[in-house]
Design an enzyme around this catalytic site. Structure first.
Site, PDB file in Angstrom:
ATOM      1  N   HIS A 116       0.832  -1.199   0.000  1.00  0.00           N
ATOM      2  CA  HIS A 116       0.000   0.000   0.000  1.00  0.00           C
ATOM      3  C   HIS A 116       0.866   1.248   0.000  1.00  0.00           C
ATOM      4  CE1 HIS A 116       1.143   0.593   4.170  1.00  0.00           C
ATOM      5  NE2 HIS A 116       0.880  -0.690   4.376  1.00  0.00           N
ATOM      6  N   ASP A 391       4.018  -4.451   3.738  1.00  0.00           N
ATOM      7  CA  ASP A 391       5.451  -4.706   3.846  1.00  0.00           C
ATOM      8  C   ASP A 391       5.715  -6.076   4.463  1.00  0.00           C
ATOM      9  OD1 ASP A 391       4.449  -3.935   6.331  1.00  0.00           O
ATOM     10  OD2 ASP A 391       5.882  -2.298   6.629  1.00  0.00           O
TER      11      ASP A 391
END
Length: 481
Positions: A116, A391
């Site tokens: 994102h 992540d």
């Protein structure tokens, strides 16, 4: 002088085009030694002449076309996370412009797994200078708007979102919730979409210029920032052109495979929670953490770790918000120790942890490839899979692929898998890129990795759904590793 400069640029460009044609499907090391030496000499001479001619003229020329123009704040996280320049890896792979008819390979399928965009921090560093995370930081740019709907994996209503609910039970100073996609983050994903557009629509004509759900599949974790990131990427990729509403598919938290699922996998929860707690107590990490707590004036009873500190600091810097000045001298250590913690948590030297973290995801990527090759997909025209994640998805995925560079993936980072078929032999090849840079995977004979080699490289980590569930539930007698 400029005439000579233009001539050398032309020579260099033609030389590189020639080299790209030579090395399609292979790396430079696979070429005969005499070819390799000549190539390196030619390119070296061309580059040296360009540099010698252009120390002033080139800078003036590039300044006029905006190369040295102002950088968008959307790339603030890259200034933190990505210090390697493109020139460091110029010989790492052949040109990616290989989807034209002159290439011996035909592009068949693309899968993009991406993080994102920039967001508000998940937590603020306790007891330090606070900043205002105000709602105006979250306003969506008009060019990121599309018509979309969020559903479950079968097109039904969106499932409950307990992770998102947990974010919204807290409020940051300024009035916003933790973990919310910001305007900066929206623009980052829009820019990623534009990069994919250039590659797969403008240069290759691989995708239609208008969104079609038959051609493009979009899946996201059931968290608002990843859903909105997927929306912004699609807006950039198709420039808001759509004939149909864009479905963004999600699943319930217990069965999510787009991040390591500590709630849905009992064994992973046991292994992961122990290693997570242990990571901050490792001697070097613990010593540095004590030093930075003292420097920041954080009380001893406050629970902090390097991942929390990094998260808040990068979020601030990306949005132009002030950080405690003392952190200026700690940046490299914070980055290193946060990555060290993740390496300890995921323990890439042991396949079991990575299997449980990304095994089902890798299996799904391989399944999509096999379906395309066998012609068994229920959507035969599908060419692109988009997966909006985190992540904590990309790091173990990069570890499993053998290309983790010990740097935290920046906002909007992407791992892209391309399936190619040789036009004459029909042999299948996989090409993997990270942050737009092609990579030679360990166990692969070239950047274009023969499918069997690619599958073998991932065989230690890929897990079918059935085997994943079996391993997750096999916790008899375990309380911790």
């Amino acid at each position: 002088m400029l005439a000579g400069l233009y001539l050398m640029i032309d020579i260099y460009t033609q030389t590189k085009d020639f080299i790209d044609q030579l090395c399609v499907g292979a790396n430079y090391a696979s070429l005969p030694l005499t070819y390799t030496i000549n190539i390196i000499v030619i390119i070296g001479l061309a580059r040296n002449l360009i540099v010698s001619l252009s120390s002033t003229a080139m800078r003036n020329l590039w300044t006029k076309v905006g190369v040295f123009g102002s950088m968008s704040m959307a790339f603030g996280s890259l200034l933190w996370s990505q210090k390697k320049t493109e020139s460091d890896q110029v010989f790492s792979s052949c040109s990616s412009a290989d989807t034209n008819l002159t290439s011996p390979y035909e592009l068949k399928l693309v899968q993009v797994l991406f993080r994102h965009g920039a967001r508000t921090p998940l937590k603020s560093i306790p007891g330090v200078m606070e900043v205002q995370w105000v709602p105006t930081l979250l306003e969506p740019p008009a060019h990121t708007h599309i018509n979309y709907v969020v559903t479950d994996l079968h097109g039904g209503p969106r499932p409950p979102a307990p992770v998102e609910d947990s974010y919204r039970s807290n409020t940051l100073t300024g009035g916003t919730f933790p973990g919310q996609l910001t305007t900066v983050g929206m623009q980052q994903l829009y820019e990623l979409g534009k990069r994919l557009r250039k590659r797969y629509i403008e240069e290759a004509a691989f995708l239609a210029p208008t969104f079609s759900p038959a051609e493009v599949y979009v899946r996201s974790t059931n968290i608002v920032r990843t859903i909105e990131s997927a929306k912004c990427l699609v807006a950039g990729l198709f420039q808001q052109k759509q004939k149909e509403i864009v479905p963004i598919l999600t699943t319930e938290a217990e069965s999510e495979i787009l991040y390591p699922n500590y709630h849905g996998c009992k064994l992973l929860k046991i292994l992961g929670s122990h290693r997570w707690a242990e990571s901050s107590t490792l001697p070097d990490i613990a010593a540095d953490l004590q030093s930075i707590q003292n420097a920041l004036g954080i009380a001893a009873h406050q629970h902090v770790d390097f991942i929390l500190i990094r998260d808040d600091m990068v979020a601030r810097e990306t949005h132009g918000l002030p950080c405690p000045p003392v952190l200026d001298t700690w940046r490299d250590i914070v980055e290193q120790r946060a990555v060290d913690m993740m390496c300890h948590i995921y323990e890439p030297s042991k396949s079991e942890n990575l299997q449980l973290c990304v095994g089902p995801l890798l299996h799904m990527l391989l399944f999509n490839i096999e379906e395309k090759l066998q012609g068994t997909s229920s959507e035969p025209n599908r060419k692109l899979f988009l997966y909006s994640a985190h992540d904590t998805t990309l790091i173990p995925c990069l570890m499993a692929l053998g290309i983790f560079d010990m740097r935290w993936p920046p906002y909007a980072a992407d791992v892209t898998l391309e399936l190619h078929q040789h036009r004459q032999t029909n042999e299948a090849f996989i090409k993997v890129s990270y942050l737009g840079q092609d990579h030679l995977l360990p166990g692969c004979s070239g950047v274009y990795c023969p499918l069997q080699e690619f599958k073998q490289a991932l065989s230690a980590y890929s897990l079918s759904s059935e085997l994943y569930q079996s391993l997750c539930n096999n916790t008899e007698g375990m309380t911790k590793p």
